[in-house]
Design a protein around this motif. Structure first.
Motif, PDB file in Angstrom:
ATOM      1  N   GLN A 119      71.834 -10.061  63.602  1.00 30.24           N
ATOM      2  CA  GLN A 119      70.668 -10.312  64.453  1.00 30.24           C
ATOM      3  C   GLN A 119      70.214  -9.049  65.167  1.00 30.24           C
ATOM      4  N   ALA A 120      71.170  -8.276  65.661  1.00 32.75           N
ATOM      5  CA  ALA A 120      70.826  -7.042  66.360  1.00 32.75           C
ATOM      6  C   ALA A 120      70.182  -6.033  65.408  1.00 32.75           C
ATOM      7  N   ARG A 121      70.740  -5.892  64.213  1.00 34.04           N
ATOM      8  CA  ARG A 121      70.163  -4.966  63.240  1.00 34.04           C
ATOM      9  C   ARG A 121      68.757  -5.396  62.829  1.00 34.04           C
ATOM     10  N   LEU A 122      68.558  -6.682  62.676  1.00 33.51           N
ATOM     11  CA  LEU A 122      67.245  -7.164  62.288  1.00 33.51           C
ATOM     12  C   LEU A 122      66.214  -6.873  63.367  1.00 33.51           C
ATOM     13  N   TYR A 126      59.788  -1.259  61.550  1.00 34.77           N
ATOM     14  CA  TYR A 126      58.780  -1.593  60.550  1.00 34.77           C
ATOM     15  C   TYR A 126      57.430  -1.837  61.206  1.00 34.77           C
ATOM     16  N   GLN A 127      57.427  -2.536  62.339  1.00 37.51           N
ATOM     17  CA  GLN A 127      56.168  -2.790  63.024  1.00 37.51           C
ATOM     18  C   GLN A 127      55.548  -1.497  63.542  1.00 37.51           C
ATOM     19  N   ARG A 128      56.351  -0.560  64.026  1.00 36.35           N
ATOM     20  CA  ARG A 128      55.818   0.727  64.494  1.00 36.35           C
ATOM     21  C   ARG A 128      55.248   1.534  63.336  1.00 36.35           C
ATOM     22  N   ALA A 129      55.942   1.483  62.209  1.00 35.86           N
ATOM     23  CA  ALA A 129      55.454   2.240  61.055  1.00 35.86           C
ATOM     24  C   ALA A 129      54.100   1.716  60.594  1.00 35.86           C
ATOM     25  N   LYS A 130      53.945   0.410  60.608  1.00 35.33           N
ATOM     26  CA  LYS A 130      52.654  -0.139  60.207  1.00 35.33           C
ATOM     27  C   LYS A 130      51.579   0.161  61.247  1.00 35.33           C
ATOM     28  N   ALA A 131      51.982   0.201  62.506  1.00 36.33           N
ATOM     29  CA  ALA A 131      51.004   0.448  63.569  1.00 36.33           C
ATOM     30  C   ALA A 131      50.501   1.886  63.548  1.00 36.33           C
ATOM     31  N   LEU A 132      51.284   2.814  63.000  1.00 31.57           N
ATOM     32  CA  LEU A 132      50.872   4.218  62.971  1.00 31.57           C
ATOM     33  C   LEU A 132      49.689   4.428  62.036  1.00 31.57           C
ATOM     34  N   GLY A 133      49.540   3.567  61.067  1.00 28.18           N
ATOM     35  CA  GLY A 133      48.409   3.654  60.152  1.00 28.18           C
ATOM     36  C   GLY A 133      48.435   4.942  59.348  1.00 28.18           C
ATOM     37  N   ALA A 179      60.964   1.587  56.096  1.00 27.03           N
ATOM     38  CA  ALA A 179      61.160   0.704  57.246  1.00 27.03           C
ATOM     39  C   ALA A 179      61.100  -0.757  56.835  1.00 27.03           C
ATOM     40  N   GLU A 180      60.164  -1.030  55.877  1.00 23.92           N
ATOM     41  CA  GLU A 180      60.078  -2.427  55.423  1.00 23.92           C
ATOM     42  C   GLU A 180      61.323  -2.830  54.642  1.00 23.92           C
ATOM     43  N   GLY A 181      61.849  -1.895  53.823  1.00 18.14           N
ATOM     44  CA  GLY A 181      63.055  -2.212  53.048  1.00 18.14           C
ATOM     45  C   GLY A 181      64.256  -2.489  53.951  1.00 18.14           C
ATOM     46  N   THR A 182      64.385  -1.676  54.985  1.00 17.72           N
ATOM     47  CA  THR A 182      65.496  -1.915  55.923  1.00 17.72           C
ATOM     48  C   THR A 182      65.337  -3.239  56.647  1.00 17.72           C
ATOM     49  N   PHE A 183      64.079  -3.522  56.992  1.00 19.00           N
ATOM     50  CA  PHE A 183      63.834  -4.795  57.675  1.00 19.00           C
ATOM     51  C   PHE A 183      64.161  -5.980  56.764  1.00 19.00           C
ATOM     52  N   THR A 225      66.207  -6.050  54.237  1.00 17.33           N
ATOM     53  CA  THR A 225      67.652  -6.095  54.001  1.00 17.33           C
ATOM     54  C   THR A 225      68.377  -6.733  55.184  1.00 17.33           C
ATOM     55  N   ASP A 226      67.994  -6.320  56.372  1.00 15.63           N
ATOM     56  CA  ASP A 226      68.630  -6.902  57.562  1.00 15.63           C
ATOM     57  C   ASP A 226      68.294  -8.387  57.712  1.00 15.63           C
ATOM     58  N   ASP A 227      67.087  -8.754  57.287  1.00 15.84           N
ATOM     59  CA  ASP A 227      66.723 -10.171  57.345  1.00 15.84           C
ATOM     60  C   ASP A 227      67.601 -10.989  56.389  1.00 15.84           C
ATOM     61  N   ALA A 228      67.857 -10.448  55.200  1.00 17.37           N
ATOM     62  CA  ALA A 228      68.726 -11.137  54.239  1.00 17.37           C
ATOM     63  C   ALA A 228      70.173 -11.184  54.749  1.00 17.37           C
ATOM     64  N   SER A 229      70.609 -10.121  55.372  1.00 15.47           N
ATOM     65  CA  SER A 229      71.968 -10.106  55.928  1.00 15.47           C
ATOM     66  C   SER A 229      72.125 -11.166  57.018  1.00 15.47           C
ATOM     67  N   LEU A 230      71.092 -11.323  57.815  1.00 11.58           N
ATOM     68  CA  LEU A 230      71.138 -12.357  58.847  1.00 11.58           C
ATOM     69  C   LEU A 230      71.214 -13.742  58.219  1.00 11.58           C
ATOM     70  N   ALA A 231      70.442 -13.970  57.171  1.00 11.67           N
ATOM     71  CA  ALA A 231      70.476 -15.278  56.503  1.00 11.67           C
ATOM     72  C   ALA A 231      71.858 -15.539  55.903  1.00 11.67           C
ATOM     73  N   ALA A 232      72.471 -14.484  55.332  1.00 13.71           N
ATOM     74  CA  ALA A 232      73.810 -14.647  54.760  1.00 13.71           C
ATOM     75  C   ALA A 232      74.840 -14.939  55.848  1.00 13.71           C
ATOM     76  N   ALA A 233      74.705 -14.269  56.985  1.00 15.02           N
ATOM     77  CA  ALA A 233      75.642 -14.509  58.095  1.00 15.02           C
ATOM     78  C   ALA A 233      75.486 -15.928  58.637  1.00 15.02           C
ATOM     79  N   GLU A 234      74.262 -16.397  58.728  1.00 25.78           N
ATOM     80  CA  GLU A 234      74.049 -17.771  59.189  1.00 25.78           C
ATOM     81  C   GLU A 234      74.629 -18.781  58.196  1.00 25.78           C
ATOM     82  N   SER A 235      74.452 -18.509  56.906  1.00 24.47           N
ATOM     83  CA  SER A 235      74.998 -19.401  55.887  1.00 24.47           C
ATOM     84  C   SER A 235      76.529 -19.418  55.933  1.00 24.47           C
TER      85      SER A 235
END
Length: 368
Positions: free
Chosen positions: A132-135, A142-149, A160-164, A166-176
């Motif tokens: 959760q913390a990594r996500l 990722y949001q800052r990178a997109k905001a920079l335009g 940044a999107e790839g890391t985001f 990956t961390d989202d998938a890791s969170l889902a795996a931890a919850e499972s």
């Protein structure tokens, strides 16, 4: 006057003197001693019944029999002084209704699996918090990178999107993983213990720290007790002391050796039980039975049966058979068919049995 040479002197005649009397006395005493020894030997050689028939100085004391057969049963008669002398104590019990106890079988379980599940769940929960913390960090990046335009390159945004992602998938795996461990705990140990493992409550903490042990109590096949009682009692071998058990929940599996309804109870860690031990357990049921509750201390065993002594008259006691397979209540055998108030021998029943057996031996000896 001189004697002639061919003459022989006449033998001198000695008269009895006082010195020869002691010798006669000694000979008389020796003769009496020999006669006494012969008489003793003859008395020893004579059969016992002839010696008993011979006159003696004092007649033998009469044998006192404390038991007699009356109305086809053996009665032991003891006065208050005799009862105190051999340690006989009685108690008067009333016939009333008692909550019946069912005999079950208890096994102290090994809790290594509970410990593993508790530790695994704690580790999975820590991994979930880390994910959760990594996500959160990767989402912000990722949001800052997109905001920079136009100020951010496509590579930066994609990284940044790839890391985001990956961390989202890791969170889902931890919850499972956390949900799987929680479901496994409930499946293996039931909802009560399973929830205690997930929450690491005081119940599971006490089991892990061996402050208490988990006991699986299994009833005989086909028997039930209705609503499981809050407290059951286990017999601690070899003293057969009763140890209280605290109810936890229905068991999730039966004992394969018994194939009956099972429940989980806990027992104090300092009670003398250890994992792997088995014991008889007495579980109170909703059914009640009427009779006199005879405690185990009053029971004697003889010729493969169980007995207790009860009063049948003033200073008179008779042996009463006991069905050990009958109903029990509060560590006592409930005996039906006795008077409303029955005086039983609480302590000293073995002494009464000895008196009864000695009387029977005397009777058989007299018949011989």
């Amino acid at each position: 006057m001189r004697a002639r040479p061919d003459e022989k002197p006449l033998p001198s005649r000695r008269l009895p003197v006082s010195e020869s009397r002691p010798r006669r006395v000694l000979r008389l005493l020796a003769t009496l001693t020999v006669l006494g020894a012969v008489a003793g030997a003859v008395a020893w050689i004579l059969p016992e019944h002839l010696r008993a028939a011979a006159p003696a100085g004092k007649p033998p004391p009469p044998r006192v029999s404390r038991a007699a057969v009356e109305e086809g049963r053996s009665i032991v008669k003891l006065g208050p002084a005799e009862r105190r002398q051999i340690g006989v104590e009685t108690v008067t019990l009333r016939s009333t209704r008692h909550r019946e106890e069912r005999q079950a079988y208890g096994a102290v379980l090994d809790l290594a699996r509970v410990t593993d599940l508790t530790n695994s769940y704690a580790s999975a929960r820590a991994q979930l918090m880390t994910a959760q913390a990594r996500l959160e960090v990767s989402r912000s990046a990722y949001q800052r990178a997109k905001a920079l335009g136009p100020y951010a390159t496509a590579v930066q945004v994609e990284s940044a999107e790839g890391t985001f992602r990956t961390d989202d998938a890791s969170l889902a795996a931890a919850e499972s993983q956390l949900r799987t461990l929680a479901a496994t705990a409930q499946q293996e140990w039931g909802p009560v213990l399973g929830r205690a493992i997930v929450e690491r409550s005081a119940l599971v903490t006490g089991l892990i720290e061996r402050a208490r042990f988990l006991v699986q109590v299994t009833l005989p096949p086909g028997e039930s007790v209705g609503q499981p009682p809050v407290t059951a009692y286990a017999e601690l071998p070899p003293q057969s002391a009763r140890v209280p058990l605290d109810y936890v929940s229905p068991a999730t599996r039966t004992d394969q050796r018994i194939q009956g309804l099972s429940y989980f109870y806990t027992v104090a860690g300092d009670s003398g039980f250890l994992p792997g031990m088995s014991s008889l357990v007495f579980v109170p049921s909703a059914k009640s039975v009427s009779g006199v509750a005879v405690p185990e201390d009053a029971i004697v065993h003889w010729q493969g049966g169980a007995w207790f002594y009860r009063s049948v008259g003033p200073d008179a006691f008779a042996r009463h058979p006991l069905d050990t397979g009958g109903p029990m209540s509060d560590d006592s055998f409930v005996v039906a068919g006795l008077p409303d108030e029955t005086e039983i021998v609480l302590r000293g029943a073995q002494a009464l049995l000895s008196e009864e057996m000695k009387s029977q031996l005397r009777v058989s000896g007299d018949d011989d």
